[in-house]
Scaffold this active site. Structure first.
Site, mmCIF file in Angstrom:
data_model
loop_
_atom_site.group_PDB
_atom_site.id
_atom_site.type_symbol
_atom_site.label_atom_id
_atom_site.label_comp_id
_atom_site.label_asym_id
_atom_site.label_seq_id
_atom_site.Cartn_x
_atom_site.Cartn_y
_atom_site.Cartn_z
ATOM 1 N N ALA A 34 0.834 -1.205 0.000
ATOM 2 C CA ALA A 34 0.000 0.000 0.000
ATOM 3 C C ALA A 34 0.867 1.253 0.000
ATOM 4 O O ALA A 34 1.941 1.272 0.613
ATOM 5 C CB ALA A 34 -0.917 -0.006 1.219
ATOM 6 N N PRO A 35 0.420 2.312 -0.689
ATOM 7 C CA PRO A 35 1.171 3.570 -0.684
ATOM 8 C C PRO A 35 1.276 4.139 0.732
ATOM 9 O O PRO A 35 0.420 3.888 1.578
ATOM 10 C CB PRO A 35 0.321 4.493 -1.568
ATOM 11 C CG PRO A 35 -0.596 3.593 -2.331
ATOM 12 C CD PRO A 35 -0.812 2.393 -1.476
ATOM 13 N N ASP A 87 -13.904 0.826 10.561
ATOM 14 C CA ASP A 87 -14.282 -0.527 10.966
ATOM 15 C C ASP A 87 -13.318 -1.525 10.322
ATOM 16 O O ASP A 87 -12.740 -1.262 9.270
ATOM 17 C CB ASP A 87 -15.715 -0.815 10.509
ATOM 18 C CG ASP A 87 -16.325 -2.016 11.216
ATOM 19 O OD1 ASP A 87 -15.712 -2.511 12.183
ATOM 20 O OD2 ASP A 87 -17.415 -2.448 10.805
#
Length: 575
Positions: A315-316, A371
């Protein structure tokens, strides 16, 4: 004649599911009384109890099934026959979607999440309601036009009975009518329309929500009336007709609604009409069926996987000290794996991290904490994992991985909605975007604090920006209750050279927090410093945090609205 074992087991699972959901609805039904009596502590306790119900019932059911099987043991062949018998029983169950998830949970628990066979699970739904199930029994329908809307609203509010009277029903009707006439869709001025409202009221925190839609000439708009209580009376706080705002109200960063839904799938079908871009799993989560939401998320993931070709990538953003995070670029979810060893100076255990995530699940997230769903032995096609990601996971979390010829299996992970990390957002933001994002960032921290949550690590990289521009916290390994913190001011230096010392000249206990220090790592850029000192100067003062602690200790429950203050009728009236 004695029942076959598989039939007895299947009937037991269904009976235990019905027992679980009956208790789920019983807790939910108490929402009206809690709202009318301003029992805000009761609201929190009921929310936690309802979240814990599912795992409790799955555990008890699993223990009973193992006892029933005795010396036969739980073989895959036996469980295959149990599934067949359970499928035969599903037509008698109105809430068959959630029943399938309950069966899946029991099956996985019996085999301790190992050697799971897809054919013995409900990976795909066994039954379908069709595209257009009949929702008429759930709804009240009001046909009207803008001219006659006040009379319609009077009837509508009268149809929803509370023990408390309206503070000023006529004022509320005027406000709703005015707001729709001035700001609502233009077509309402031109055509008659129908308002369809769910008969059941949605409750969350201090609010009650009448939830529905406006149908006009083939178009659909949300129609949501949030009701609040003064303790002696109730009033309509605003009217929501904007699709984006409706999506935020039913958001992934909020506590679950309490709504009496014997057949939640029908509520999802209705709500989908006003939030067509929100996936079903988020809607199930929002109405408290988060375990079935997990099933729907997995199905959604499988469908997306089949329709895409790209690879999973890291992920970035700045890599986490505790988690390794990856994603599929075209998918709106990130996957978070706890590292085997944490990057210094992090000093927490694996179990402590998992406990923090459980805390967030059961706490009021006030629209400011994402969440999560927790998965065990989650499978990925090996050829869809980028070489860089595979190397990263092998380096930081080797004990969590099982690699076969065609699969990567991760022993334990969390999923979370994908957002733009706030630090990356600020790097590209113009002045106006920066100001709005920092206003949101400070509001997020203040609202979490008022809900008794201290984020711990407040660096921008631990917050994300949603597609609606809201700032949400998503890194939970250092969170704690506000009431556990000891907020202090830094004592004045004893000697001039103290200020140049590498070590503090004062003692620091484990729970000591010095808000003055926040500025050191948050306000390095002049523009950020200027905006933060204008909007959130109090965040850097220990006395502000002590005041919040005092409010929490005396039972003050802050008002947190899922819409901006300017949207409130009270604000529009100058109140």
């Amino acid at each position: 004649m004695q029942q076959p074992l598989e039939q007895a087991v299947a009937e037991t699972i269904l009976q235990r599911f019905e027992s679980f959901y009956s208790r789920f609805l019983e807790i939910t039904q108490g929402s009206k009384s809690r709202f009318e009596n301003s029992d805000w502590l009761g609201v929190q306790l009921a929310g936690r109890e309802r979240i814990r119900l599912y795992d409790h019932h799955v555990g008890a059911t699993t223990a009973l099934i193992k006892q029933m099987m005795g010396e036969h043991h739980a073989t895959q062949e036996l469980l295959k026959r149990v599934k067949g018998a359970f499928s035969d029983l599903l037509p008698r169950c109105d809430n068959f979607e959630v029943a399938e998830s309950f069966f899946n949970s029991v099956y996985r628990r019996i085999f301790r999440h190992r050697n799971i066979r897809d054919e013995n699970l409900y990976i795909h739904p066994f039954r379908s309601r069709g595209e257009h199930p009949d929702l008429s029994a759930l709804l009240r329908v009001y046909r009207t036009d803008l001219t006659h809307l006040p009379q319609t609203l009077s009837q509508m509010l009268g149809d929803y009975s509370f023990t408390l009277p309206y503070e000023d029903k006529q004022r509320d009707i005027v406000d709703i009518h005015r707001h729709l006439a001035e700001n609502g869709p233009q077509i309402l001025h031109e055509e008659p329309f129908a308002i369809e409202l769910l008969k059941e009221v949605f409750y969350r925190n201090k609010g009650a929500y009448l939830v529905g839609l406006i149908r006009v000439k083939g178009q659909v708009f949300p129609f949501i009336l949030p009701l609040l209580s003064t303790g002696q009376s109730i009033y309509v706080d605003t009217v929501i007709f904007e699709p984006e705002l409706a999506s935020i109200v039913v958001g992934f960063a909020r506590a679950y609604f309490m709504v009496y839904a014997p057949v939640p799938a029908l509520f999802v079908v209705f709500l989908r009409q006003i939030m067509p871009h929100k996936p079903d799993y988020e809607i199930y989560n929002a109405i408290g069926c988060q375990k079935h939401g997990k099933t729907e998320l997995y199905r959604h993931y499988q469908q997306h996987l089949a329709q895409s070709r790209e690879q999973f990538v890291i992920a970035p953003g700045i890599k986490g000290m505790v988690m390794s995070v990856f994603t599929l670029p075209s998918y709106d979810v990130v996957f978070k794996v706890i590292k085997d060893e944490f990057t210094p100076p992090k000093d927490v255990s694996h179990e402590q991290v998992r406990a923090k995530y459980r805390l967030v699940k059961q706490h009021d997230r006030v629209g400011r904490m994402a969440d999560t769903q927790e998965f065990t032995n989650f499978e990925f096609p090996l050829d869809r994992i980028s070489p860089e990601l595979l190397a990263e996971l092998k380096t930081v979390a080797p004990s969590a991985l099982t690699i076969t010829s065609d699969k990567l299996v991760i022993k334990h992970l969390y999923t979370e909605r994908k957002m733009i990390p706030l630090n990356l957002y600020l790097d590209k933001a113009d002045e106006q975007q920066t100001r709005l994002a920092l206003e949101e960032y400070g509001n997020a921290i203040k609202q979490l604090a008022a809900a008794n949550i201290f984020p711990g690590d407040m660096l921008f990289k631990n917050f994300g920006v949603t597609r609606h521009g809201r700032v949400v916290f998503y890194d939970y390994d250092e969170i704690c209750y506000m009431t556990e913190c000891n907020f202090r001011q830094i004592p004045p230096p004893r000697y001039p050279e103290d200020e140049w010392s590498a070590e503090p000249w004062y003692s620091v206990a484990p729970n000591d927090i010095f808000p003055e220090e926040f500025a050191t790592f948050l306000l390095q850029k002049p523009q950020v410093r200027e905006i933060m000192m204008q909007l959130h100067k109090e965040m850097f003062d220990a006395n502000y945090w002590k005041m919040l602690q005092s409010n929490i200790k005396v039972g003050v429950f802050e008002d947190v609205y899922p819409y901006r203050r300017k949207k409130r009728f009270k604000f529009q009236r100058g109140g």
